[in-house]
Scaffold this motif. Sequence first.
Motif, PDB file in Angstrom:
ATOM      1  N   HIS A  31       0.860  -1.180   0.000  1.00 56.33           N
ATOM      2  CA  HIS A  31       0.000   0.000   0.000  1.00 56.33           C
ATOM      3  C   HIS A  31       0.897   1.232   0.000  1.00 56.33           C
ATOM      4  O   HIS A  31       1.741   1.387   0.891  1.00 56.33           O
ATOM      5  CB  HIS A  31      -0.904   0.028   1.234  1.00 56.33           C
ATOM      6  CG  HIS A  31      -1.731   1.273   1.322  1.00 56.33           C
ATOM      7  ND1 HIS A  31      -2.856   1.471   0.557  1.00 56.33           N
ATOM      8  CD2 HIS A  31      -1.573   2.392   2.066  1.00 56.33           C
ATOM      9  CE1 HIS A  31      -3.359   2.667   0.842  1.00 56.33           C
ATOM     10  NE2 HIS A  31      -2.599   3.244   1.749  1.00 56.33           N
ATOM     11  N   SER A  38       4.172   7.249   2.974  1.00 52.10           N
ATOM     12  CA  SER A  38       4.506   5.965   3.579  1.00 52.10           C
ATOM     13  C   SER A  38       4.203   4.825   2.608  1.00 52.10           C
ATOM     14  O   SER A  38       3.406   4.979   1.685  1.00 52.10           O
ATOM     15  CB  SER A  38       3.736   5.756   4.886  1.00 52.10           C
ATOM     16  OG  SER A  38       2.363   5.582   4.642  1.00 52.10           O
ATOM     17  N   THR A  40       3.421   0.539   2.979  1.00 53.58           N
ATOM     18  CA  THR A  40       3.192  -0.570   3.901  1.00 53.58           C
ATOM     19  C   THR A  40       3.247  -1.879   3.127  1.00 53.58           C
ATOM     20  O   THR A  40       2.615  -2.006   2.084  1.00 53.58           O
ATOM     21  CB  THR A  40       1.828  -0.433   4.607  1.00 53.58           C
ATOM     22  OG1 THR A  40       1.798   0.814   5.298  1.00 53.58           O
ATOM     23  CG2 THR A  40       1.608  -1.566   5.591  1.00 53.58           C
ATOM     24  N   GLY A  42       2.737  -6.125   3.507  1.00 52.82           N
ATOM     25  CA  GLY A  42       2.130  -7.170   4.319  1.00 52.82           C
ATOM     26  C   GLY A  42       2.846  -8.492   4.082  1.00 52.82           C
ATOM     27  O   GLY A  42       3.097  -8.876   2.943  1.00 52.82           O
ATOM     28  N   TRP A  67       2.212  -6.392   9.186  1.00 53.49           N
ATOM     29  CA  TRP A  67       2.324  -5.302   8.227  1.00 53.49           C
ATOM     30  C   TRP A  67       3.448  -4.386   8.684  1.00 53.49           C
ATOM     31  O   TRP A  67       3.448  -3.915   9.828  1.00 53.49           O
ATOM     32  CB  TRP A  67       1.011  -4.534   8.155  1.00 53.49           C
ATOM     33  CG  TRP A  67      -0.077  -5.276   7.452  1.00 53.49           C
ATOM     34  CD1 TRP A  67      -0.469  -5.109   6.155  1.00 53.49           C
ATOM     35  CD2 TRP A  67      -0.927  -6.300   7.988  1.00 53.49           C
ATOM     36  NE1 TRP A  67      -1.508  -5.962   5.866  1.00 53.49           N
ATOM     37  CE2 TRP A  67      -1.802  -6.716   6.969  1.00 53.49           C
ATOM     38  CE3 TRP A  67      -1.028  -6.930   9.230  1.00 53.49           C
ATOM     39  CZ2 TRP A  67      -2.759  -7.701   7.149  1.00 53.49           C
ATOM     40  CZ3 TRP A  67      -1.975  -7.923   9.418  1.00 53.49           C
ATOM     41  CH2 TRP A  67      -2.832  -8.298   8.390  1.00 53.49           C
ATOM     42  N   VAL A  68       4.394  -4.129   7.792  1.00 50.24           N
ATOM     43  CA  VAL A  68       5.529  -3.258   8.086  1.00 50.24           C
ATOM     44  C   VAL A  68       5.299  -1.932   7.365  1.00 50.24           C
ATOM     45  O   VAL A  68       5.176  -1.900   6.138  1.00 50.24           O
ATOM     46  CB  VAL A  68       6.869  -3.876   7.648  1.00 50.24           C
ATOM     47  CG1 VAL A  68       8.024  -2.928   7.943  1.00 50.24           C
ATOM     48  CG2 VAL A  68       7.087  -5.232   8.323  1.00 50.24           C
ATOM     49  N   GLU A  69       5.221  -0.856   8.155  1.00 51.49           N
ATOM     50  CA  GLU A  69       5.016   0.475   7.596  1.00 51.49           C
ATOM     51  C   GLU A  69       6.351   1.213   7.560  1.00 51.49           C
ATOM     52  O   GLU A  69       7.055   1.291   8.566  1.00 51.49           O
ATOM     53  CB  GLU A  69       4.026   1.259   8.443  1.00 51.49           C
ATOM     54  CG  GLU A  69       3.810   2.672   7.932  1.00 51.49           C
ATOM     55  CD  GLU A  69       2.943   3.503   8.864  1.00 51.49           C
ATOM     56  OE1 GLU A  69       2.162   4.312   8.350  1.00 51.49           O
ATOM     57  OE2 GLU A  69       3.063   3.353  10.096  1.00 51.49           O
ATOM     58  N   THR A  71       7.960   4.920   6.853  1.00 56.06           N
ATOM     59  CA  THR A  71       7.538   6.318   6.825  1.00 56.06           C
ATOM     60  C   THR A  71       8.682   7.208   6.355  1.00 56.06           C
ATOM     61  O   THR A  71       9.844   6.807   6.367  1.00 56.06           O
ATOM     62  CB  THR A  71       7.066   6.768   8.219  1.00 56.06           C
ATOM     63  OG1 THR A  71       8.104   6.509   9.174  1.00 56.06           O
ATOM     64  CG2 THR A  71       5.801   6.033   8.641  1.00 56.06           C
ATOM     65  N   SER A 117      10.924   2.452  10.071  1.00 58.14           N
ATOM     66  CA  SER A 117      10.022   1.330   9.830  1.00 58.14           C
ATOM     67  C   SER A 117       9.493   0.832  11.168  1.00 58.14           C
ATOM     68  O   SER A 117      10.144   0.996  12.210  1.00 58.14           O
ATOM     69  CB  SER A 117      10.742   0.200   9.100  1.00 58.14           C
ATOM     70  OG  SER A 117      11.772  -0.338   9.898  1.00 58.14           O
ATOM     71  N   ALA A 120       3.172  -2.224  11.997  1.00 57.19           N
ATOM     72  CA  ALA A 120       1.972  -1.446  12.263  1.00 57.19           C
ATOM     73  C   ALA A 120       0.833  -2.301  12.802  1.00 57.19           C
ATOM     74  O   ALA A 120      -0.047  -1.793  13.505  1.00 57.19           O
ATOM     75  CB  ALA A 120       1.527  -0.730  10.993  1.00 57.19           C
TER      76      ALA A 120
END
Length: 130
Positions: A31, A38, A40, A42, A67-69, A71, A117, A120
């Motif tokens: 995403h 950002s 994201t 999964g 899920w790794v966001e 930024t 990172s 999330a």
Amino acid sequence: MTGPGELPELRALYGTEPLPSLDTCDFFHVHVDERGSSVTFGFETARLPPHPEPQWAAGPYNTLRFWVEFTGVSGLRMAGIVAEPERGVRITAAAPDRLEVAVTGGRREISFSAEASRVAHTRVYLRGSL
């Protein structure tokens, strides 16, 4: 900032055991949020953590999704949209305050630079066999 490969939220679940390699996890979600700069990703793995969240005791499960966001994203490049089982995920420290992130496969590539990172969200579920 989180160093490459060390996500504190996953470290809390896995303790001293090695974290699942992102190269071997199923990569099921991307995403891009241009408003918050950002990205994201999964991932899911059947390698369950030895220190599960208390709320996970409510039912059986055999799969962890997380899920790794990332930024503060800049320099986003994307090519191809085909999901590929064979791909590599690389997160490296580029400078004291930047991460370089790349997911590469035969027909797909996503790369960018990020300030930080974090995991999330996590979720467990019972995945049936196909």
